[in-house]
Design an enzyme around this catalytic site. Structure first.
Site: not given
Ligand code: P53
Length: 479
Positions: A177, A377
């Site tokens: 990211e 993801e």
């Molecule tokens: P958590 C923001 C927007 C999209 C993805 O996030 C993001 C974020 C950061 O918050 O992060 C990704 O755990 C990231 C992972 C993360 C996952 O999204 O905050 O690549 O490490 O865990 C989900 O709910």
């Protein structure tokens, strides 16, 4: 016409080293930037402390102890039917401060064992080099990625693991990211992407752009080196795609949307096209931002373009210039505000839920670059209830994933997008990156641990486990 996904479609699951492994200070590992992040909460930001402090709780230190339990977890992943597992390599396991001349053999050995175990279970490892886990010493000694010296430290790390795992890993990604820091609003993203803390009197925008450019050079150099080590490597970038819609059809909203998306696209534009877009150089001129970028580095960017675009998709955003609509100002796009989309709902953490946005992203990105894509993801962070019989009826998660997979299929089957695979995030419950919570759960496998760190760490299959198992078994036919 074939109404199916490709036969070799990579159904998988995704985690990251710092959110799963724990074992933060064993077998020679050095602290990473994730190890100084405290637990926040829903709506409560995490703190970044100066080093590891005695009286603070750091959820990543133990996480779900994947480091010691991965064999058991891989058995479950195999039962689930995963064809691939996306994870990352903790940089500070290999180079504890990032600056050593020789790598830490115990760290290398761990990933040898992990990848062997994956392959033994018929699961292909898909590996991110830097997933928010830069060695902490790189912050202390260099102030993070805005410093050019960090480029060669990253390349050294990349070469080392490419060489070591060249016969075990084919799919790589460089920086997780990388574009999350683009918005620049939240200091936490500048920290996790680039190991930087920006002081009041510093030019934040200039530093974030410089760090991003340095990471893009490091990534391109890694691609070049990787191809020398194994020409069959597929090395991608990793982007967070959050499409920003115009709130209205006012032409000014359309321009605001265009500009907001440009900000986020900047990184993959360079990764994929190998040059700095004109809109960026023009913007830097206008803002008086001086970016250090030599002829030689421009050559590296040209040469080290990525093979595919890996990306996360969770949500869309909405922007408007209309004065009557309420919203939050955004520094990046003056005279526009980010606002709510009235057509979609949000999660308990306020993340908009927009499955159609995934089809939109797949199409826009494929049209933009004409490269294979990989959804690495996607998922639904939610509060789960464990029943008396140790079951989790997570219908809401199944609904979220089903709807997204439906849109993904439309993009591939109806629109012709070239998609390598789909790895839902947090296939097993792990520490939330954004909040540090355990109870913001994404998994299809429940892990018995709460926000305060209590629990047995026992693993339990949720309803979504059995559902996804069928999805994989039928190659996405039965949703
Ligand atoms: P958590 C923001 C927007 C999209 C993805 O996030 C993001 C974020 C950061 O918050 O992060 C990704 O755990 C990231 C992972 C993360 C996952 O999204 O905050 O690549 O490490 O865990 C989900 O709910």
């Amino acid at each position: 016409m074939n109404r199916e996904l490709p036969k070799d479609f990579l159904w998988g699951g995704a985690i990251a080293a710092h959110q799963a492994e724990g074992a933060w200070n064993v077998d020679g590992r050095g602290p990473s930037i994730a190890d100084v992040m405290t637990a926040g909460g829903n709506g409560i930001p995490r703190k970044i402390t100066k080093g590891v402090l005695e009286d603070e709780y750091y959820p990543n230190h133990e996480a779900i102890d994947f480091y010691h339990r991965y064999k058991e977890d891989l058995r479950l992943f195999k039962e689930l039917g995963l064809k691939c597992l996306r994870t990352s390599i903790s940089w500070s396991r290999i180079f504890p401060t990032g600056q050593e001349e020789t790598p830490n053999e115990q760290g290398l050995k761990f990933y040898d064992d992990l990848f062997d175990e994956c392959l033994k279970n018929g699961i292909e490892p898909v590996v991110t080099l830097s997933h928010f886990e830069i060695p902490y010493a790189i912050y202390e000694d260099f102030g993070g990625f805005a410093n050019k010296a960090v480029i060669s430290l990253f390349v050294k790390f990349a070469k080392c693991v490419f060489e070591r795992y060249k016969n075990k890993v084919t799919y790589w990604m460089t920086f997780n990211e990388i574009n999350n820091q683009a918005d620049g609003q939240e200091p936490v993203h500048v920290w996790t992407n680039s190991a930087m803390i920006i002081e009041e009197d510093q030019n934040k925008e200039a530093m974030v752009f410089q760090a991003g450019v340095n990471e893009l050079i490091a990534s391109a150099q890694a691609v070049i080196e990787g191809k020398k080590i194994n020409p069959a490597f597929q090395i991608g970038c990793m982007m967070a795609y959050v499409p920003i819609y115009p709130y209205s059809c006012a032409p000014e909203d359309m321009i605001a949307s265009l500009k907001a998306n440009e900000r986020r696209f900047f990184y993959s534009d360079v990764h994929a096209r190998g040059k700095i877009p004109t809109y960026a150089t023009r913007y830097w001129e206008q803002k008086g931002i001086q970016i250090e970028l030599s002829e030689e580095e421009l050559q590296v960017l040209r040469q080290g373009t990525v093979d595919y675009i890996g990306f996360s998709y969770y949500m869309s955003g909405t922007i408007t210039t209309l004065p009557e609509v309420e919203g939050v100002e955004t520094e990046d796009i003056p005279s526009a505000k980010l606002t709510k989309n009235p057509y979609i709902s949000v999660s308990d953490w306020g993340w908009p839920i927009d499955s159609v946005g995934l089809r939109y992203v797949l199409n826009t990105v494929y049209q933009r670059y004409d490269l294979p894509l990989f959804i690495v993801e996607n998922g639904f962070g939610a509060y789960d209830q464990l029943t008396e019989n140790n079951e989790v009826h997570d219908e809401y998660r199944i609904t979220y994933l089903r709807k997204h997979i439906e849109q993904m299929k439309k993009a591939v089957i109806d629109d012709g997008v070239d998609l390598l695979g789909y790895t839902p995030w947090g296939i097993i419950d792990i520490v939330s990156f954004g909040t540090g919570e355990m109870e913001k759960r994404y998994g299809m496998i429940y892990v018995d641990k709460d926000n305060a760190g209590n629990g047995t760490l026992q693993r339990l299959k949720k309803d979504s486990f059995y559902w996804y198992q069928k999805v994989i078994e039928t190659n996405g036919q039965q949703l």
